[in-house]
Design an enzyme around this catalytic site. Structure first.
Site, mmCIF file in Angstrom:
data_model
loop_
_atom_site.group_PDB
_atom_site.id
_atom_site.type_symbol
_atom_site.label_atom_id
_atom_site.label_comp_id
_atom_site.label_asym_id
_atom_site.label_seq_id
_atom_site.Cartn_x
_atom_site.Cartn_y
_atom_site.Cartn_z
ATOM 1 N N HIS A 199 -19.215 -15.272 -4.770
ATOM 2 C CA HIS A 199 -20.255 -14.355 -5.244
ATOM 3 C C HIS A 199 -20.379 -13.190 -4.273
ATOM 4 O O HIS A 199 -21.271 -13.144 -3.438
ATOM 5 C CB HIS A 199 -21.593 -15.085 -5.429
ATOM 6 N N HIS A 233 -16.361 -10.022 -6.956
ATOM 7 C CA HIS A 233 -16.680 -10.784 -8.164
ATOM 8 C C HIS A 233 -17.508 -9.926 -9.122
ATOM 9 O O HIS A 233 -17.253 -9.900 -10.332
ATOM 10 C CB HIS A 233 -17.433 -12.066 -7.798
#
Length: 115
Positions: free
Chosen positions: A93, A97
């Protein structure tokens, strides 16, 4: 002059605009309409900051600034703030991403628009 927005300092004036994106980055961004777009290559050449560059490119294609009646400076500041608040050390994350999700979303929206 620096303005603090969480984890990093963001310049109060943008350091980038679509017209200022270096040629080596633009050569990668020019393939962003392909499903085979290389987000990892973009991550590498932008020093793990792909969201700003891809965001500027995709949002320009979709006319986001015009639709929202905002300046490119506002968009750049927003993208920089989002990207700076991702933790680069998080292996999943992170801003890469986010850029990858943005790319996939734009890809499918483009396909829908072409119907």
């Amino acid at each position: 002059h620096q303005v603090s927005h969480g984890y990093q300092h963001i310049p109060s004036t943008p350091t980038c605009s679509l017209a200022q994106i270096p040629e080596n980055i633009m050569s990668v961004l020019n393939t962003d309409t392909s499903w085979d777009f290389d987000i990892i290559q973009l991550e590498k050449i932008t020093n793990k900051r792909p969201l700003l560059h891809l965001g500027l490119t995709i949002f320009a294609r979709f006319g986001v600034c015009e639709f929202l009646n905002i300046s490119e400076t506002c968009l750049v500041n927003w993208l920089q703030m989002i990207e700076s608040n991702y933790h680069a050390k998080n292996h999943y994350h992170n801003s890469t991403h986010a850029a990858d999700v943005l790319h996939a979303t734009a890809y499918f929206l483009d396909k829908e628009r072409s119907k």
